[in-house]
Scaffold this active site. Structure first.
Site, PDB file in Angstrom:
ATOM      1  N   ASN A 109      40.782  77.419  18.577  1.00  0.00           N
ATOM      2  CA  ASN A 109      40.077  76.154  18.807  1.00  0.00           C
ATOM      3  C   ASN A 109      38.563  76.311  18.820  1.00  0.00           C
ATOM      4  O   ASN A 109      37.849  75.477  19.379  1.00  0.00           O
ATOM      5  CB  ASN A 109      40.564  75.483  20.096  1.00  0.00           C
ATOM      6  CG  ASN A 109      40.444  76.389  21.313  1.00  0.00           C
ATOM      7  OD1 ASN A 109      39.752  77.409  21.294  1.00  0.00           O
ATOM      8  ND2 ASN A 109      41.107  76.018  22.397  1.00  0.00           N
ATOM      9  N   ARG A 247      33.150  77.873  30.808  1.00  0.00           N
ATOM     10  CA  ARG A 247      33.941  77.813  32.038  1.00  0.00           C
ATOM     11  C   ARG A 247      33.064  77.283  33.160  1.00  0.00           C
ATOM     12  O   ARG A 247      31.886  77.640  33.274  1.00  0.00           O
ATOM     13  CB  ARG A 247      34.503  79.194  32.423  1.00  0.00           C
ATOM     14  CG  ARG A 247      35.653  79.673  31.538  1.00  0.00           C
ATOM     15  CD  ARG A 247      36.877  78.776  31.659  1.00  0.00           C
ATOM     16  NE  ARG A 247      38.000  79.235  30.842  1.00  0.00           N
ATOM     17  CZ  ARG A 247      38.278  78.789  29.623  1.00  0.00           C
ATOM     18  NH1 ARG A 247      37.477  77.903  29.050  1.00  0.00           N
ATOM     19  NH2 ARG A 247      39.351  79.228  28.980  1.00  0.00           N
ATOM     20  N   GLN A 276      40.433  73.887  38.192  1.00  0.00           N
ATOM     21  CA  GLN A 276      40.986  72.855  37.319  1.00  0.00           C
ATOM     22  C   GLN A 276      42.454  72.647  37.677  1.00  0.00           C
ATOM     23  O   GLN A 276      43.181  73.635  37.786  1.00  0.00           O
ATOM     24  CB  GLN A 276      40.848  73.259  35.841  1.00  0.00           C
ATOM     25  CG  GLN A 276      39.412  73.248  35.376  1.00  0.00           C
ATOM     26  CD  GLN A 276      39.240  73.438  33.879  1.00  0.00           C
ATOM     27  OE1 GLN A 276      38.147  73.298  33.363  1.00  0.00           O
ATOM     28  NE2 GLN A 276      40.305  73.768  33.147  1.00  0.00           N
ATOM     29  N   HIS A 295      38.971  68.798  30.696  1.00  0.00           N
ATOM     30  CA  HIS A 295      38.902  69.938  29.777  1.00  0.00           C
ATOM     31  C   HIS A 295      39.666  69.612  28.497  1.00  0.00           C
ATOM     32  O   HIS A 295      40.843  69.932  28.336  1.00  0.00           O
ATOM     33  CB  HIS A 295      39.484  71.177  30.457  1.00  0.00           C
ATOM     34  CG  HIS A 295      39.166  72.453  29.749  1.00  0.00           C
ATOM     35  ND1 HIS A 295      39.422  73.693  30.289  1.00  0.00           N
ATOM     36  CD2 HIS A 295      38.612  72.698  28.534  1.00  0.00           C
ATOM     37  CE1 HIS A 295      39.033  74.636  29.450  1.00  0.00           C
ATOM     38  NE2 HIS A 295      38.556  74.049  28.366  1.00  0.00           N
TER      39      HIS A 295
END
Length: 354
Positions: A109, A247, A276, A295
């Site tokens: 990705n 992050r 998260q 996210h």
């Protein structure tokens, strides 16, 4: 690439019902596939299966934090697979100590995330989000819309790290006429620097002093944890911007909030938080001049096809007793390996996770 897949590209795979398209394949190899979204807290369903788990698969967008305590409860665990990029939700030191291999789907990705970075830089600098809210609310206050809006052309933009994502971001920024900077533990080849007209800096501290926009594209490990604290932010230009799709824990949450409130930072955007999912009272949800999203940068339907296929490939090798390709390795046989040896450092960054 895997030998075959059991899903159609473009399907929603990165969810409980999608199961990464793995059930048929996993069960055909004699294993049970347990899929759950109940993975937070001490009494979560996921913890109940650790005793029998041979492989744990987690997506970084809504991760299962594989802490040292959880690894200790998983005596059969052989591998932790990140269905995506970024394995900081695994206690890498505990994985090393217990010889649990860690893998991720490198490259899956990178383009998805770099496109998201460009979108966020433009959204911040052009003041898109507040302007959209004015329009959606029935207003037409041009002065309010443009009082915080600038052109990206001519701005100094710096990337913290120039790996797959950082380099892809800089390639996409070049046509905008930006002056591009970067810092990385591994300097890029001279021909790449010349092609993109990049200015290399030996340290983050040096680079941020020159930049109007800083985009964070490095992995989270002990050397980068809380890198952007009050001291680092104080070295940045007044009125500069940060985009963080790496992050959340690379930045100190309250330091970012205070810098936005004081005006030292003009904006902060990202899609990564810690932990998260972020709690409802996380300061980044309500701080001024933010462009935060959940996210999502690396989990478009296009990216899901790639990381589901990569996860399948890793499992094919695991079931066949073959070594996973170097590009996918983070920890192998008790040592950082492959991409892990290139990009990470030993240690743990899961502290504070549930």
């Amino acid at each position: 690439s895997p030998k075959e897949i059991d899903f159609a590209p473009g399907e929603l795979l990165g969810c409980v019902s999608g199961e990464l398209g793995l059930r048929k394949f996993v069960e055909a190899n004699g294993y049970d596939l347990v899929v759950t979204s109940d993975k937070e807290g001490k009494d979560c369903e996921m913890d109940e299966h650790l005793q029998d788990a041979v492989v744990v698969i987690s997506q970084p967008f809504y991760p299962y934090y594989l802490t040292a305590e959880r690894i200790a409860k998983a005596p059969k665990l052989k591998m932790a697979i990140t269905a995506g990029i970024g394995s900081d939700h695994v206690d890498l030191q505990a994985a090393i100590d217990n010889k649990v291999d860690v893998t991720e789907v490198t490259w899956c990705n990178s383009i998805s995330v770099s496109e998201h970075v460009i979108m966020m830089i433009l959204s911040l600098v052009r003041n898109y989000i507040p302007s959209n809210r004015i329009a959606s609310g029935g207003g037409w206050d041009i002065a309010d819309c443009v009082s915080h809006a600038y052109d990206v052309e001519g701005m100094h933009v710096g990337s913290v790290a120039a790996g797959r994502i950082g380099t892809s971001v800089m390639k996409r920024l070049k046509p905008f006429g930006c002056k591009l900077h970067y810092t990385d533990r591994h300097r890029l080849p001279k021909d790449v620097e010349e092609e993109l007209n990049l200015q290399f800096h030996e340290s983050v501290e040096d680079m941020v002093q020159h930049c109007d926009v800083v985009t964070i594209n490095c992995p989270l490990h002990p050397e980068t944890e809380h890198m952007f604290n009050k001291e680092m932010i104080s070295k940045m230009k007044k009125g500069s911007y940060i985009v963080n799709t790496a992050r959340g824990k690379i930045c100190e949450a309250n330091a970012i909030k205070e810098a936005l409130e004081s005006g030292h930072l003009a904006g902060y955007a990202g899609d990564v938080w810690f932990p998260q999912p972020a709690p409802p009272d996380h300061p980044w949800r309500t701080m001024p001049w933010n462009g935060m999203t959940p996210h999502t940068s690396g989990t478009t339907l296009s990216a899901q096809t790639r990381y589901a296929a990569g996860t399948r490939e890793i499992l094919e090798d695991f079931f066949a007793g073959k070594e996973v390709r170097q590009d996918y390795q983070i920890v192998t046989n008790g040592h950082l390996a492959g991409v892990g040896a290139h990009s990470y450092s030993e240690g743990n960054t899961t502290s504070g996770a549930k």
